[in-house]
Design a protein around this motif. Structure first.
Motif, PDB file in Angstrom:
ATOM      1  N   HIS A   2       0.840  -1.185   0.000  1.00  0.00           N
ATOM      2  CA  HIS A   2       0.000   0.000   0.000  1.00  0.00           C
ATOM      3  C   HIS A   2       0.883   1.245   0.000  1.00  0.00           C
ATOM      4  O   HIS A   2       2.004   1.234   0.466  1.00  0.00           O
ATOM      5  CB  HIS A   2      -0.998   0.004   1.150  1.00  0.00           C
ATOM      6  CG  HIS A   2      -0.361   0.021   2.498  1.00  0.00           C
ATOM      7  ND1 HIS A   2      -0.022  -1.127   3.156  1.00  0.00           N
ATOM      8  CD2 HIS A   2      -0.002   1.039   3.286  1.00  0.00           C
ATOM      9  CE1 HIS A   2       0.508  -0.807   4.307  1.00  0.00           C
ATOM     10  NE2 HIS A   2       0.552   0.494   4.416  1.00  0.00           N
ATOM     11  N   ASP A   3       0.313   2.317  -0.569  1.00  0.00           N
ATOM     12  CA  ASP A   3       0.978   3.615  -0.641  1.00  0.00           C
ATOM     13  C   ASP A   3       2.345   3.528  -1.325  1.00  0.00           C
ATOM     14  O   ASP A   3       3.373   3.915  -0.767  1.00  0.00           O
ATOM     15  CB  ASP A   3       1.105   4.214   0.763  1.00  0.00           C
ATOM     16  CG  ASP A   3       0.884   5.709   0.742  1.00  0.00           C
ATOM     17  OD1 ASP A   3       0.656   6.263  -0.345  1.00  0.00           O
ATOM     18  OD2 ASP A   3       0.948   6.332   1.810  1.00  0.00           O
ATOM     19  N   GLU A  49      -0.959   7.236  -5.197  1.00  0.00           N
ATOM     20  CA  GLU A  49      -2.373   7.555  -4.913  1.00  0.00           C
ATOM     21  C   GLU A  49      -2.769   8.936  -5.438  1.00  0.00           C
ATOM     22  O   GLU A  49      -3.893   9.143  -5.867  1.00  0.00           O
ATOM     23  CB  GLU A  49      -2.659   7.475  -3.412  1.00  0.00           C
ATOM     24  CG  GLU A  49      -1.866   8.472  -2.564  1.00  0.00           C
ATOM     25  CD  GLU A  49      -2.524   8.822  -1.224  1.00  0.00           C
ATOM     26  OE1 GLU A  49      -3.218   7.978  -0.655  1.00  0.00           O
ATOM     27  OE2 GLU A  49      -2.320   9.977  -0.775  1.00  0.00           O
ATOM     28  N   LYS A  61      -7.011   5.930  -2.906  1.00  0.00           N
ATOM     29  CA  LYS A  61      -6.398   6.146  -1.592  1.00  0.00           C
ATOM     30  C   LYS A  61      -5.462   4.994  -1.218  1.00  0.00           C
ATOM     31  O   LYS A  61      -5.821   3.825  -1.348  1.00  0.00           O
ATOM     32  CB  LYS A  61      -7.525   6.282  -0.556  1.00  0.00           C
ATOM     33  CG  LYS A  61      -7.062   6.611   0.823  1.00  0.00           C
ATOM     34  CD  LYS A  61      -6.919   8.091   1.041  1.00  0.00           C
ATOM     35  CE  LYS A  61      -6.470   8.373   2.461  1.00  0.00           C
ATOM     36  NZ  LYS A  61      -5.742   9.624   2.588  1.00  0.00           N
ATOM     37  N   ASN A  62      -4.240   5.331  -0.789  1.00  0.00           N
ATOM     38  CA  ASN A  62      -3.209   4.353  -0.393  1.00  0.00           C
ATOM     39  C   ASN A  62      -2.901   3.344  -1.505  1.00  0.00           C
ATOM     40  O   ASN A  62      -2.595   2.181  -1.221  1.00  0.00           O
ATOM     41  CB  ASN A  62      -3.623   3.574   0.859  1.00  0.00           C
ATOM     42  CG  ASN A  62      -3.633   4.434   2.091  1.00  0.00           C
ATOM     43  OD1 ASN A  62      -2.989   5.486   2.128  1.00  0.00           O
ATOM     44  ND2 ASN A  62      -4.367   4.022   3.096  1.00  0.00           N
ATOM     45  N   ASP A  63      -2.991   3.752  -2.718  1.00  0.00           N
ATOM     46  CA  ASP A  63      -2.832   2.845  -3.867  1.00  0.00           C
ATOM     47  C   ASP A  63      -1.554   1.999  -3.756  1.00  0.00           C
ATOM     48  O   ASP A  63      -0.478   2.513  -3.451  1.00  0.00           O
ATOM     49  CB  ASP A  63      -2.782   3.694  -5.157  1.00  0.00           C
ATOM     50  CG  ASP A  63      -2.982   2.845  -6.402  1.00  0.00           C
ATOM     51  OD1 ASP A  63      -3.080   1.607  -6.267  1.00  0.00           O
ATOM     52  OD2 ASP A  63      -3.045   3.418  -7.505  1.00  0.00           O
ATOM     53  N   PRO A  67      -7.745  10.645  -2.052  1.00  0.00           N
ATOM     54  CA  PRO A  67      -6.431  11.213  -1.719  1.00  0.00           C
ATOM     55  C   PRO A  67      -6.482  12.741  -1.803  1.00  0.00           C
ATOM     56  O   PRO A  67      -7.396  13.306  -2.422  1.00  0.00           O
ATOM     57  CB  PRO A  67      -5.522  10.659  -2.823  1.00  0.00           C
ATOM     58  CG  PRO A  67      -6.272   9.555  -3.451  1.00  0.00           C
ATOM     59  CD  PRO A  67      -7.719   9.848  -3.277  1.00  0.00           C
TER      60      PRO A  67
END
Ligand SMILES: [Fe+2]
Length: 581
Positions: A20-21, A40, A46-48, A547
């Motif tokens: 994540h992130d 992101e 979000k938190n890609d 985000p």
């Protein structure tokens, strides 16, 4: 430009569940961060956790860098085979200690090793690559951007490579020496994630809400049930948890080893208590365990200046408690303390390593001077986009006067200026601003932004006035420059700025210096001159669960959707057509 190290956090696998992130960072040969951005912000997830293709393209274009300017690529990870062998070793150790054989974890780890295929980016394939272990990246992100050399470095998160949950290190003469590693299964990060999930929030994302909720409860009510969930054993230099073993047995493992639990055991333990009391007890137990850990770390290293990274140090109340410890001289928390900062940590580590190898001299930390390391847009680009939207706008020379005037009238203003911030906090360039004097503004903002924050919104305050409102603040408290710590608000002044004061009398300020962000400083100053209040509410510029905005069109969209009353973008003052003023 040449001699750059690219930090790259991400796998080329198509699965976003692996991490994540993810993100990319550029560090020069002097060990200075040139630019950094997380995926992101570009992908708008979000938190890609996808491979940061978009961030890579955008960052190189923003800083006019081509792949031939990049000398080395640094990955926050270990080589796949090595990773798997270490995991097996760890699992054998866990089995011996707990009688638990974590089949699913082994399966997830092997699957992950197969998934890792690196560097699909053209132009980078033949560059030297370095693999830096997860917690060493956290440590490097904190140490090499700290204001001091000769420090105790502590990292703490849910779990990183080799199932490590935290490390104690010495940072001195440009080098990091790791003394102890704690196990990730009993980590404070995982403990807090379980509590977040138990209370109905998203584990791994909404921990900040629990910090806010904690102040509303009584930690004593379920302290005895909470305490066995996390403690620090000084003898072993490691954490321990009684019930987490039970939770792990019932857990499901995703491909990266992330644990998703049904919290069966926790539900039974806490069924008679309110969410507020559970959060308060969890915060109390977390603080006790981490304070024991930090005290041990400082005793082991003999160094009273503390530099920190890892998701656990996103907990602003915990950081407050750490700074108040008599054994601690000062603390610094890397502004992108979670896994979003890993690419920077990896790049910093490699850059300093190469510099030391070349010069045979210590490569000391380069203090973090700015977090404005992302994308920026010219007035021309902004104007072109404004013309495509149903808004009215005017170009003004001193936009800060318009912002201050709007805020003095009680408007909620989106502020979009210069380069985007690096890290989870909006620090003035992608911020929603509001007056701190209106007690009801928290309810208004939560409603309009569709948020459920239990902590009041944070203030951005002029540095010259910070001591007055936050008596314990000192000018060398760098942690407050990045909104990573809370302070007690001066009791006599709480009435003046009720919107920023939590029920426990604290606030989480961003102390703004003129040199760090002249434009933002001037905005608060203009508001101060109009109202006598040297601070503004500063919250992240984004729509619900999205985000923080990156591009002008995203900021315009927030305005059009009615979340804010006005938008200051570059030199343009923008209003929705329906509420023109
Ligand atoms: Fe981490």
């Amino acid at each position: 430009m040449s001699k750059l190290v690219l930090g790259l956090h991400g796998f080329s696998s198509h699965s976003a569940r692996l991490l994540h992130d993810t993100g990319v960072s550029l560090v020069d040969q002097a060990g200075q961060i040139i630019g950094a951005v997380n995926e992101e912000r570009l992908s708008r997830i979000k938190n890609d956790g996808h491979f940061p293709y978009l961030a890579y393209e955008a960052l190189l274009s923003e800083y006019n860098v081509s792949p031939k300017d990049i000398d080395a690529v640094a990955f926050p990870d270990k080589k796949p085979l090595w990773q798997t062998m270490q995991t097996i070793r760890f699992l054998v150790k866990t089995y011996k200690e707990t009688n638990l054989f974590l089949w699913k974890y082994l399966y997830a780890s092997l699957k992950r090793a197969i998934h890792i295929k690196r560097i699909p980016v053209k132009g980078l394939i033949h560059k030297p690559t370095y693999y830096i272990e997860h917690h060493l990246c956290h440590a490097a992100s904190a140490y090499y951007t700290a204001p001091w050399d000769d420090v105790t470095i502590v990292t703490l998160d849910g779990m990183g490579d080799y199932c490590i949950g935290g490390t104690i290190n010495i940072g001195a003469q440009g080098k990091i020496h790791t003394l102890y590693k704690t196990n990730g299964f009993y980590s404070p990060g995982l403990f807090y994630m379980f509590i977040t999930g138990l209370l109905g929030f998203k584990a791994g994302r909404h921990e900040g809400k629990i910090v806010g909720l904690a102040a509303l409860g009584d930690s004593r009510k379920c302290y005895s049930q909470m305490k066995p969930l996390l403690s620090y054993c000084k003898k072993k230099h490691d954490f321990f948890s009684k019930h987490i073993t039970f939770i792990l047995k019932h857990a499901r493992y995703s491909v990266d080893g992330n644990i998703q639990s049904d919290y069966i055991c926790l539900h039974a333990l806490f069924k008679n208590f309110s969410k507020e009391d559970i959060a308060a007890a969890a915060q109390c137990v977390l603080e006790e365990a981490v304070i024991d850990y930090i005290k041990d770390a400082v005793r082991l290293t003999g160094k009273r200046k503390l530099v920190l990274a890892g998701g656990v140090f996103a907990n602003v109340k915990l950081n407050h408690a750490l700074l108040n410890l008599p054994t601690i001289e000062n603390i610094y928390i890397h502004p992108n303390m979670g896994d979003g900062g890993l690419s920077t940590g990896a790049a910093l580590y490699v850059s300093h390593y190469l510099k030391q190898k070349k010069t045979k001299q210590p490569s000391k930390p380069v203090p973090m001077k700015t977090v404005y390391l992302g994308m920026s847009f010219s007035n021309r680009q902004i104007e072109g986009l404004l013309r495509l939207h149903p808004v009215s706008f005017k170009k003004v020379e001193h936009i800060q006067e318009n912002i201050a005037g709007g805020l003095a009238k009680g408007l909620i203003v989106g502020n979009f200026q210069g380069r985007m911030e690096y890290g989870p906090r909006a620090l003035g360039n992608r911020s929603i601003l509001a007056p701190a004097t209106d007690h009801s503004i928290n309810v208004t903002l939560n409603n309009r932004l569709n948020r459920t924050e239990f902590m009041p919104f944070a203030p951005a305050i002029l540095a010259e006035q910070a001591k007055l409102y936050f008596p314990k603040w000192k000018s060398d408290h760098v942690a407050a420059n990045f909104m990573t710590i809370t302070y007690d608000v001066c009791p006599a002044l709480r009435e003046k700025v009720p919107a920023i004061v939590h029920v426990d009398g604290t606030a989480r300020p961003q102390v703004v210096y003129k040199n760090d962000n002249p434009m933002f400083y001037k905005t608060i100053q203009a508001y101060y001159e109009m109202t006598g209040i040297p601070m503004l509410i500063n919250t992240s510029f984004n729509k619900h669960e999205e985000p923080i905005v990156c591009k002008p069109e995203e900021a315009i969209d927030v305005l059009i959707s009615g979340c804010i009353d006005a938008l200051a973008i570059g030199n343009f003052w923008v209003m929705r057509k329906s509420c023109e003023q």
